[in-house]
Each structure stands twice: as structure tokens, then as C-alpha cells.
Design an enzyme around this catalytic site. Structure first.
Site: not given
Ligand code: NAP
Length: 293
Positions: A22, A155, A197, A207
Site C-alpha cells: 500500500g 481498535y 490514531g 471510506r
Molecule cells: P489508503 O491510502 O487507502 O491505503 C490503503 C492502501 O492499501 C492503498 O495503497 C491500496 O492500494 C492498498 N491495498 C488495498 N487493497 C490491497 C490489496 N488487496 N493488495 C495490495 N494492496 C492493497 O489508506 P491509509 O489511511 O493510508 O491507510 C494505511 C494503513 O494505515 C492501513 O493499514 C490502515 O488500516 C492504517 N490506519 C490508518 C489510519 C488513518 O487515520 N489514516 C488510522 C489507523 C490505521 P490499491 O488500491 O492500489 O491496491
């Protein structure tokens, strides 16, 4: 990303190579940027090659380090093995794996199809397991020390309504982190996790907070520090945990949330305030935006 300087000294990660799942968007991109700024090579991987390629070009230009974009769906073990091989072919060795890819969206659990539930589990839990397994087998065979860093969420330990598949999957990743820290410690493979967080990104916010929910459900109000996280704050922690500087940290889940979970465990339980009739409209908005399920 905000204006910043990495916490570690210049070239602290020179000669190292990391794989970031990702890594083309959001927090994965921010953490990749920091690793590159510290002199590492980075393989960024996800499903959308065009996004990865653009990010790779942008980051090579801005950091002067090498980025290899590799398309890979982490749900498919064979694709994960090919992605690992592509990284080895390009850079010779891989020093660490950052399991960051995820899929998630809000919904009352009873509105979910079994398929939607499985998709989140497949990306988050099985995807992390697939990558960890493929890389772990390689490192153990090569007798090479390495570092695995999993991105969970607060969570994962509190649970949360309205994101139950994600909570289950992240809880599983947390268990994997602590289990492998012990089992693979003897191979000098360290396994840690970060529980962030709120760190605003387009992917997560589209989302989790579609429409005007972002205003109605302002995360800042849940955080004792009264602000959301800066991407650089997370990236610095990730770079440290992947690096040899954290060589004696193994099996830790480090929370970086401004104290949010202590203030109100269950990050999305407050969605209780949404009237039943609004969920149809919200579901439609999510359907229009989401790419992961
Ligand atoms: P994001 O930009 O939507 O990142 C998700 C990434 O995962 C995208 O680059 C997507 O790329 C990739 N992905 C999704 N399905 C996949 C698959 N089947 N195979 C390979 N890659 C896949 O969201 P983000 O906020 O940066 O989140 C990053 C991480 O931080 C996640 O683990 C999330 O749970 C965690 N997190 C975020 C927050 C926050 O506040 N933002 C808080 C707590 C935890 P493609 O669509 O190109 O596959």
C-alpha cells in the site's frame, strides 16, 4: 505530506531495502518517503500499477533514492512471491517488510454481506499473513536478520462497532505480531506493530467519514491533544522501528494517537448518533467511492 525533516540522521538507512505494501498512497506513501529520504531503497506495492508508477516517479525525483513499483494483490500468495522476487532481482536483498495495505469501510455489521466481511479479512489479515510468510521463509532460508512492521489501529485492542471486519482482522494481525516476535526471534527477525490514531488520508477518510461526516464526527474532539496526527510523526516512528536502531524492540505494539483510545475506547462507536434512515444514503456514497471491496 507536511513540511518536515526525518528524525533519524541523514543516510541512516543507506544500503537498506524495504518493501511497503500500500506504498503508493496515504500513510504508506508518507512512510516510504521517509525511508527514501534516509537513503533506503523502497519497493512499493499494491494493486493499481498506474498509481504506484506515479508515486515512484515523484518520490525518486524528490528524494534521489530508488523506488521499485510492483503490482501485487496481497490476497494472492503467488503474486506476493513474485513481488518478493522482483524486489530481490532489483536490489539483491530485502531488509524489512512494512505491512500497511488495508481495506475498510463503515457499516452497521448486520448490513454487511458475508462477502464484504471476507474481503476485508482477506486484505488485512490474510494479506499481512501472505507477505509475512513469503518474506519470513526467504529470510529464514537465507539466514538473514530482518524486521517486520505491521500497521494495525487502536481498535485492534479495544474493538469498535461499525468497522467490525477491520477490527477482527487488525486484532488478528496484532496476535500475529506478538506470536512471531517470539517464534522468529531466534532467526533475528523482529516483529513489531504501530497502532495509529487519526491521520487524515484520502483513502481512509472517503471510506470512514463520507460526505459531511468528517465535520459531524470530528476526530480532533476525541483526542486529548485536540489535533490529528502528522504523517511525519508516524513516518519517523516507522523508520525507527524498521531500522537497526530499534534492534532490541521485538513484539511491541506502539500506539501513536495523541491519547485518543484512552479518552474513549472504540474509535467509531460514536457513529451511534447516525439515524437509521441516513445509512442508505451513506452506503451509496461509499459504494461510489470505494475501490477495495
Ligand atoms: P489508503 O491510502 O487507502 O491505503 C490503503 C492502501 O492499501 C492503498 O495503497 C491500496 O492500494 C492498498 N491495498 C488495498 N487493497 C490491497 C490489496 N488487496 N493488495 C495490495 N494492496 C492493497 O489508506 P491509509 O489511511 O493510508 O491507510 C494505511 C494503513 O494505515 C492501513 O493499514 C490502515 O488500516 C492504517 N490506519 C490508518 C489510519 C488513518 O487515520 N489514516 C488510522 C489507523 C490505521 P490499491 O488500491 O492500489 O491496491
Amino acid at each position: 505530506m507536511e513540511d518536515h525533516q526525518p528524525m533519524l540522521r541523514d543516510n541512516a538507512l543507506k544500503g537498506k531495502t524495504y518493501v511497503v505494501t500500500g506504498g503508493g498512497t496515504g500513510l504508506g506513501k508518507a512512510m516510504s518517503t521517509c525511508l527514501l529520504e534516509l537513503g533506503a531503497n523502497v519497493v512499493i506495492t499494491s494493486r493499481k500499477y498506474d498509481v504506484l508508477e506515479n508515486t515512484a516517479r515523484e518520490l525518486e525525483q524528490s528524494t534521489g533514492s530508488l523506488v521499485l513499483p510492483v503490482a501485487c494483490d496481497v490476497r494472492d500468495y503467488e503474486q506476493v512471491e513474485l513481488m518478493l522476487q522482483a524486489g530481490l532481482d532489483k536490489f539483491g536483498r530485502i531488509d524489512g517488510l512494512l505491512n500497511n495495505a488495508a481495506g475498510n469501510f463503515i457499516s452497521p455489521t448486520e448490513r454487511l454481506s458475508a462477502n464484504a466481511f471476507s474481503t476485508v479479512i482477506d486484505i488485512v489479515l490474510k494479506g499481512t499473513a501472505n507477505c509475512t510468510l513469503a518474506f519470513g521463509k526467504h529470510w529464514i532460508k537465507e539466514k538473514q536478520a530482518a524486521s517486520v512492521l505491521n500497521i494495525v489501529t487502536t481498535y485492534a485492542f479495544t474493538g469498535s462497532g461499525y468497522v467490525v471486519p477491520s477490527a477482527c482482522a487488525k486484532g488478528g494481525v496484532l496476535a500475529m505480531t506478538r506470536s512471531l516476535a517470539v517464534e522468529w526471534g531466534k532467526y533475528q527477525i523482529r516483529t513489531n506493530a504501530i497502532a495509529p490514531g487519526p491521520f487524515p488520508t484520502k483513502g481512509a477518510w472517503d471510506r470512514l467519514l463520507p460526505g459531511d461526516l468528517a465535520q459531524k464526527f470530528d476526530f480532533k474532539n476525541r483526542v486529548p491533544l485536540k489535533r490529528v496526527g502528522k504523517h511525519q510523526e508516524l513516518a519517523d516512528l516507522a523508520a525507527y522501528l524498521l531500522s537497526d536502531y530499534s534492534g532490541y524492540i521485538n513484539g511491541e505494539i506502539i500506539t501513536i494517537d495523541g491519547g485518543e483510545w484512552l479518552q474513549g475506547a472504540g474509535q467509531l462507536n460514536g457513529l451511534e448518533m447516525i439515524p437509521e434512515e441516513m445509512w442508505d444514503q451513506l452506503e451509496q456514497m461509499i459504494r461510489n467511492k470505494k475501490g477495495s471491496v
